[in-house]
Structures are given as structure tokens and as C-alpha cells.
Design a protein around this motif. Structure first.
Motif, mmCIF file in Angstrom:
data_model
loop_
_atom_site.group_PDB
_atom_site.id
_atom_site.type_symbol
_atom_site.label_atom_id
_atom_site.label_comp_id
_atom_site.label_asym_id
_atom_site.label_seq_id
_atom_site.Cartn_x
_atom_site.Cartn_y
_atom_site.Cartn_z
ATOM 1 N N PRO A 44 45.556 64.500 48.690
ATOM 2 C CA PRO A 44 46.233 64.378 47.388
ATOM 3 C C PRO A 44 46.268 62.972 46.815
ATOM 4 O O PRO A 44 46.118 62.787 45.606
ATOM 5 N N ASP A 45 46.487 61.959 47.642
ATOM 6 C CA ASP A 45 46.642 60.600 47.131
ATOM 7 C C ASP A 45 45.276 60.018 46.781
ATOM 8 O O ASP A 45 44.353 60.038 47.601
ATOM 9 N N PRO A 46 45.110 59.464 45.571
ATOM 10 C CA PRO A 46 43.782 58.972 45.174
ATOM 11 C C PRO A 46 43.276 57.818 46.035
ATOM 12 O O PRO A 46 42.072 57.722 46.289
ATOM 13 N N GLN A 47 44.176 56.935 46.495
ATOM 14 C CA GLN A 47 43.732 55.847 47.371
ATOM 15 C C GLN A 47 43.244 56.394 48.709
ATOM 16 O O GLN A 47 42.198 55.989 49.224
ATOM 17 N N ASP A 48 43.992 57.336 49.258
ATOM 18 C CA ASP A 48 43.577 57.937 50.526
ATOM 19 C C ASP A 48 42.257 58.692 50.365
ATOM 20 O O ASP A 48 41.406 58.670 51.262
ATOM 21 N N ALA A 49 42.079 59.362 49.223
ATOM 22 C CA ALA A 49 40.849 60.104 48.988
ATOM 23 C C ALA A 49 39.648 59.168 48.896
ATOM 24 O O ALA A 49 38.577 59.437 49.462
ATOM 25 N N ALA A 50 39.802 58.038 48.186
ATOM 26 C CA ALA A 50 38.705 57.073 48.077
ATOM 27 C C ALA A 50 38.344 56.504 49.441
ATOM 28 O O ALA A 50 37.161 56.386 49.793
ATOM 29 N N THR A 51 39.355 56.158 50.229
ATOM 30 C CA THR A 51 39.112 55.626 51.563
ATOM 31 C C THR A 51 38.408 56.645 52.450
ATOM 32 O O THR A 51 37.462 56.314 53.177
ATOM 33 N N ARG A 52 38.849 57.898 52.378
ATOM 34 C CA ARG A 52 38.225 58.957 53.181
ATOM 35 C C ARG A 52 36.772 59.163 52.799
ATOM 36 O O ARG A 52 35.905 59.343 53.663
ATOM 37 N N LEU A 53 36.464 59.130 51.516
ATOM 38 C CA LEU A 53 35.088 59.338 51.073
ATOM 39 C C LEU A 53 34.168 58.222 51.575
ATOM 40 O O LEU A 53 33.030 58.485 51.995
ATOM 41 N N VAL A 54 34.630 56.980 51.530
ATOM 42 C CA VAL A 54 33.822 55.883 52.050
ATOM 43 C C VAL A 54 33.602 56.062 53.555
ATOM 44 O O VAL A 54 32.495 55.851 54.071
ATOM 45 N N HIS A 55 34.640 56.479 54.260
ATOM 46 C CA HIS A 55 34.508 56.737 55.699
ATOM 47 C C HIS A 55 33.505 57.861 55.959
ATOM 48 O O HIS A 55 32.677 57.760 56.891
ATOM 49 N N GLU A 56 33.540 58.909 55.145
ATOM 50 C CA GLU A 56 32.585 60.013 55.296
ATOM 51 C C GLU A 56 31.151 59.511 55.137
ATOM 52 O O GLU A 56 30.247 59.922 55.868
ATOM 53 N N ALA A 57 30.924 58.620 54.161
ATOM 54 C CA ALA A 57 29.576 58.096 53.950
ATOM 55 C C ALA A 57 29.094 57.313 55.173
ATOM 56 O O ALA A 57 27.911 57.390 55.539
#
Length: 275
Positions: free
Chosen positions: A210-223
């Protein structure tokens, strides 16, 4: 609302990746502009180019909304700034993609800009929609029917772009006006994310975090988990309130999970096409 056409929450994350020494990506995540620039040219020229472009657009930070003429003027300044950059005889250049908050007759819209192959997506009503269109050799082959989507991700030309700001390109930008609604979630990213992580996984992260900062961080980690072969940047923007809508603030996870969406639901069409 406080006068802004869209009240938004945003988060951003960036990483050089696992194989690059320098992070040539730059980004901006301050109302009313949310942008990603992916530099090119090597030997730090790309980092300088992307930073110069973001700096020109950052002059618009603090405005309640931004119109297309302001965006075009910033783009002209950005081109001039990149042309002034020279590094060991190599031409500096950068992509640019993202959204600006704009007001159209009292309603909130996303004014989307794109040059190159960085991408802008919208996650809404359980579906991930790519708003921008890549300026790339592979995209031209797909449009011509010479390449399908499955083959595109493996094609050796996937990193060859046909437009940029600088690098010998005229850098013409595409613009779209997209009507905003409370609960919209916008993702802007460099190809270090979109080229590594499947769209289905990107959508799942946007649905589950839900949190946009957490989502951005997770996406970079996924990459990075998928290889991290390039610089990676993600900016996630959530529309909390939108002018022209009577909805209360959107306080829950944007757009809900994909599993909750009706199978007949489709992303809303962009308004006005290429602005």
C-alpha cells in the motif's frame, strides 16, 4: 482540496544495479512533477545528462499544477542543458518519462510526457496499463508486426532507442492527457525495472504494497533479484484526492488487488490522445 488538481502521495527508489559502477538514472518525485530520466553516454556523461534534465523540470516544483506549455518550455531548456555537456568526446543523452499534475476545466489530469524507453504505467481497478509508448527499435518492429511481445524481451536490439534528449536526437516528446481518479497508482521507471521484472510481477507488487515508498523500494529489489543488469529507478505516485470528484480521501491500498477486479473491467482510455 488545498487547491491542487490532484493531491498525491509518492515514493521513490533508485540503485546502480549489480553490474554498473555509476548510476546514470535521475528522478524527481515532488508535487506536481514525478519523472524518471535514464542517462546514456558512459564515463559519467549519462549521469550528468539525466541530472541536468531533472534540474530543469525541478524549477516547476511547488506549483499547484503544470500545463503543457510549461512542460514544453522545460523540455527546451533541458535539451539545451544536455547539449552543453561534453565528456571525453562522447555525446551525452537521456530518456525522460513521467507525469505532471494538471488542471483541465477544474478536473485533475495526469499530463504524461515520454522520450525514449523509460516507462509510465497506471495501475487502476486491478489492471496495469502502460501509458507511454517506447521510442525503440523493438517497439517499431512490434508496431510493424515483425516482432511479437514474447520475442521482444529477448531481442538483441531491445536497448536501442530511437529518441532521446541529446545524444544526437531531436528529442521530440509524446504527451498525453489522462483523466485521474482517486485510487490511481502511477509507476514511472527506467528500463532497469521494466526490462528485468515481468509486468505480472510489477502489478502484483503495486497491488500488495500500500505505501508508495515501500512499493518503490520493493520494485527496485525485485529488479535486483531478477538480475539487476542495469541502473534501476522506480517512482510510485498515488492519487489521494482528485479535483472534479466528490470522493473522500482514498486511504486504502490503491485500486485494490488484481484478484478483486471484475474480469470485464478495462483501463480508462487516455483523454485527448497525443496532446
Amino acid at each position: 482540496m488545498s487547491g491542487s488538481a490532484i493531491e498525491a502521495r509518492a515514493g521513490s527508489a533508485t540503485h546502480a544495479g549489480l553490474r554498473r559502477r555509476v548510476n546514470e538514472d535521475s528522478h524527481l518525485a515532488q508535487h506536481p512533477l514525478f519523472l524518471v530520466a535514464d542517462g546514456m553516454g558512459g564515463h559519467d556523461a549519462g549521469a550528468a545528462a539525466s541530472a541536468a534534465v531533472v534540474a530543469e523540470f525541478a524549477r516547476l516544483v511547488g506549483a499547484e499544477s503544470v500545463g503543457i506549455e510549461q512542460m514544453r518550455a522545460a523540455l527546451d531548456r533541458a535539451r539545451a542543458a544536455v547539449e552543453r555537456i561534453g565528456h571525453q568526446g562522447r555525446a551525452a543523452g537521456t530518456t525522460l518519462s513521467g507525469v505532471a499534475v494538471t488542471d483541465v476545466d477544474g478536473s485533475g489530469y495526469w499530463l504524461t510526457v515520454n522520450v525514449g524507453d523509460s516507462r509510465t504505467y497506471r495501475y487502476a481497478e486491478g489492471e496495469l496499463e502502460q501509458i507511454s509508448v517506447d521510442h525503440s527499435v523493438v517497439q517499431e518492429l512490434i508496431d510493424a508486426g515483425a516482432l511479437d511481445g514474447d520475442a521482444a524481451g529477448k531481442d538483441s536490439r531491445r536497448n536501442e532507442i530511437t529518441r532521446a534528449i541529446g545524444a544526437g536526437s531531436g528529442g521530440e516528446a509524446d504527451f498525453w492527457l489522462v483523466p485521474a481518479e482517486p485510487g490511481d497508482r502511477i509507476l514511472i521507471c527506467s528500463d532497469g525495472l521494466s526490462g528485468e521484472v515481468p509486468a505480472e510481477r510489477i502489478a502484483a507488487v503495486l497491488a500488495d504494497v500500500p505505501d508508495p515508498q515501500d512499493a518503490a523500494t520493493r520494485l527496485v529489489h525485485e529488479a535486483m533479484l531478477h538480475g539487476g543488469r542495469d541502473n534501476i529507478t522506480a517512482v510510485v505516485v498515488d492519487a489521494v484526492r482528485v479535483a472534479g470528484h466528490d470522493d473522500d480521501a482514498y486511504e486504502t491500498a490503491p485500486a485494490g488487488g488484481a484478484s478483486d477486479a471484475d474480469e470485464d473491467t478495462r483501463p480508462r482510455a487516455a483523454a485527448g490522445g497525443d496532446a
